[in-house]
Motif scaffolding. Structure first.
Motif, short mmCIF file in Angstrom:
data_model
loop_
_atom_site.label_atom_id
_atom_site.label_comp_id
_atom_site.label_asym_id
_atom_site.label_seq_id
_atom_site.Cartn_x
_atom_site.Cartn_y
_atom_site.Cartn_z
N GLY A 125 4.46 31.82 -82.47
CA GLY A 125 5.54 31.04 -81.88
C GLY A 125 5.32 29.54 -82.06
O GLY A 125 4.36 29.10 -82.70
N ARG A 126 6.23 28.79 -81.47
CA ARG A 126 6.18 27.33 -81.46
C ARG A 126 6.55 26.84 -80.07
O ARG A 126 7.33 27.49 -79.37
N GLU A 127 6.02 25.69 -79.70
CA GLU A 127 6.36 25.10 -78.41
C GLU A 127 6.42 23.58 -78.56
O GLU A 127 5.58 22.98 -79.21
N THR A 128 7.44 23.00 -77.95
CA THR A 128 7.58 21.55 -77.85
C THR A 128 7.38 21.18 -76.40
O THR A 128 8.12 21.67 -75.53
N VAL A 129 6.39 20.35 -76.12
CA VAL A 129 6.12 19.92 -74.74
C VAL A 129 6.41 18.42 -74.66
O VAL A 129 5.90 17.64 -75.47
N ARG A 130 7.24 18.04 -73.71
CA ARG A 130 7.59 16.63 -73.53
C ARG A 130 7.28 16.20 -72.11
O ARG A 130 7.16 17.02 -71.21
N SER A 131 7.18 14.90 -71.93
CA SER A 131 6.90 14.33 -70.63
C SER A 131 8.20 13.93 -69.95
O SER A 131 9.14 13.46 -70.61
N LEU A 132 8.26 14.11 -68.65
CA LEU A 132 9.39 13.65 -67.84
C LEU A 132 8.83 12.59 -66.89
O LEU A 132 8.23 12.92 -65.87
N GLY A 133 8.96 11.32 -67.31
CA GLY A 133 8.53 10.21 -66.47
C GLY A 133 7.04 10.12 -66.21
O GLY A 133 6.62 9.45 -65.27
N GLY A 134 6.23 10.80 -67.01
CA GLY A 134 4.78 10.77 -66.79
C GLY A 134 4.32 11.60 -65.61
O GLY A 134 3.13 11.66 -65.32
N LEU A 135 5.28 12.25 -64.92
CA LEU A 135 4.95 13.05 -63.73
C LEU A 135 5.02 14.55 -64.00
O LEU A 135 4.36 15.34 -63.33
N TRP A 136 5.85 14.94 -64.94
CA TRP A 136 6.07 16.36 -65.26
C TRP A 136 5.91 16.56 -66.75
O TRP A 136 6.13 15.63 -67.53
N VAL A 137 5.57 17.78 -67.14
CA VAL A 137 5.69 18.19 -68.54
C VAL A 137 6.62 19.38 -68.58
O VAL A 137 6.64 20.22 -67.67
N ILE A 138 7.40 19.42 -69.65
CA ILE A 138 8.37 20.50 -69.86
C ILE A 138 8.10 21.09 -71.23
O ILE A 138 8.12 20.36 -72.24
N GLY A 139 7.81 22.37 -71.28
CA GLY A 139 7.54 23.05 -72.54
C GLY A 139 8.66 24.01 -72.88
O GLY A 139 9.00 24.87 -72.07
N GLU A 140 9.22 23.86 -74.07
CA GLU A 140 10.25 24.77 -74.55
C GLU A 140 9.70 25.52 -75.75
O GLU A 140 9.29 24.90 -76.73
N GLY A 141 9.66 26.85 -75.64
CA GLY A 141 9.05 27.65 -76.68
C GLY A 141 9.98 28.67 -77.31
O GLY A 141 10.97 29.08 -76.70
N THR A 142 9.63 29.07 -78.52
CA THR A 142 10.26 30.19 -79.21
C THR A 142 9.13 31.05 -79.76
O THR A 142 8.09 30.53 -80.16
N GLY A 143 9.34 32.35 -79.75
CA GLY A 143 8.29 33.22 -80.25
C GLY A 143 8.77 34.60 -80.58
O GLY A 143 9.83 35.05 -80.12
N GLU A 144 7.98 35.26 -81.40
CA GLU A 144 8.28 36.63 -81.79
C GLU A 144 8.15 37.55 -80.58
O GLU A 144 7.28 37.36 -79.74
N MET A 145 9.01 38.55 -80.53
CA MET A 145 8.95 39.57 -79.49
C MET A 145 8.56 40.90 -80.15
O MET A 145 8.77 41.07 -81.35
N PRO A 146 8.00 41.84 -79.37
CA PRO A 146 7.57 43.12 -79.96
C PRO A 146 8.69 43.87 -80.67
O PRO A 146 8.44 44.59 -81.64
N ASP A 147 9.93 43.70 -80.23
CA ASP A 147 11.06 44.42 -80.85
C ASP A 147 11.63 43.69 -82.07
O ASP A 147 12.62 44.11 -82.65
#
Length: 161
Positions: free
Chosen positions: A39-61
């Motif tokens: 898979g792949r994941e993009t992690v970004r910062s929200l104001g230096g207080l939070w991180v938000i990770g958005e991922g895509t990945g293969e599933m077993p099906d």
């Protein structure tokens, strides 16, 4: 609360910011071999207080799964907090965790359905380990009825670029 300033714990989370590739070994059930998914994941910062990770990945099906991770630190409680959702489930996982003494491992506790015993709630942990400046790991495990921990998934992440 309206002028929050990042703490050392918030700065720790910023190490996760970036573009990542992943390879995960998932345990699909008792007496079944682990399946490896990428898979792949993009992690970004929200104001230096939070991180938000958005991922895509293969599933077993063979489909593609989408995920969203949020992590922050609540200074009032002295705990890391966050959530995890995915396109393959209706459960929102809520995290409460702490940084281990090694300063490189974040253990996040959650509760959710016991997939082996319908109706039972189980304890889970997602453990994020910083293994290098451009690598990290994620181990997910479930607490069994006897109190022992059963690994569910282990992933290795590499920073892109």
């Amino acid at each position: 609360m309206m002028d929050a300033q990042p703490t050392d714990q918030h700065r720790w989370l910023q190490q996760l910011v970036g573009e990542w590739t992943s390879e995960a070994d998932c345990i699909m059930g008792p007496d079944q071999p682990a399946q490896t998914m990428r898979g792949r994941e993009t992690v970004r910062s929200l104001g230096g207080l939070w991180v938000i990770g958005e991922g895509t990945g293969e599933m077993p099906d063979g489909d593609t799964g989408l995920t969203m991770l949020t992590l922050g630190f609540d200074p009032a409680r002295g705990r890391f907090v966050g959530s995890f959702i995915g396109s393959m489930m209706t459960m929102m996982w809520l995290y409460d965790g702490g940084l281990e003494a090694d300063g490189r491992t974040l253990t996040l506790d959650a509760e959710g359905p016991d997939f082996s015993t319908p109706g039972r709630v189980a304890k889970y942990q997602d453990i994020i380990g910083l293994t290098g400046p451009d690598s990290r790991s994620l181990t997910s495990r479930m607490q069994m009825a006897d109190g022992g921990w059963q690994p569910v998934m282990t992933a290795r992440y590499r920073r892109v670029g």
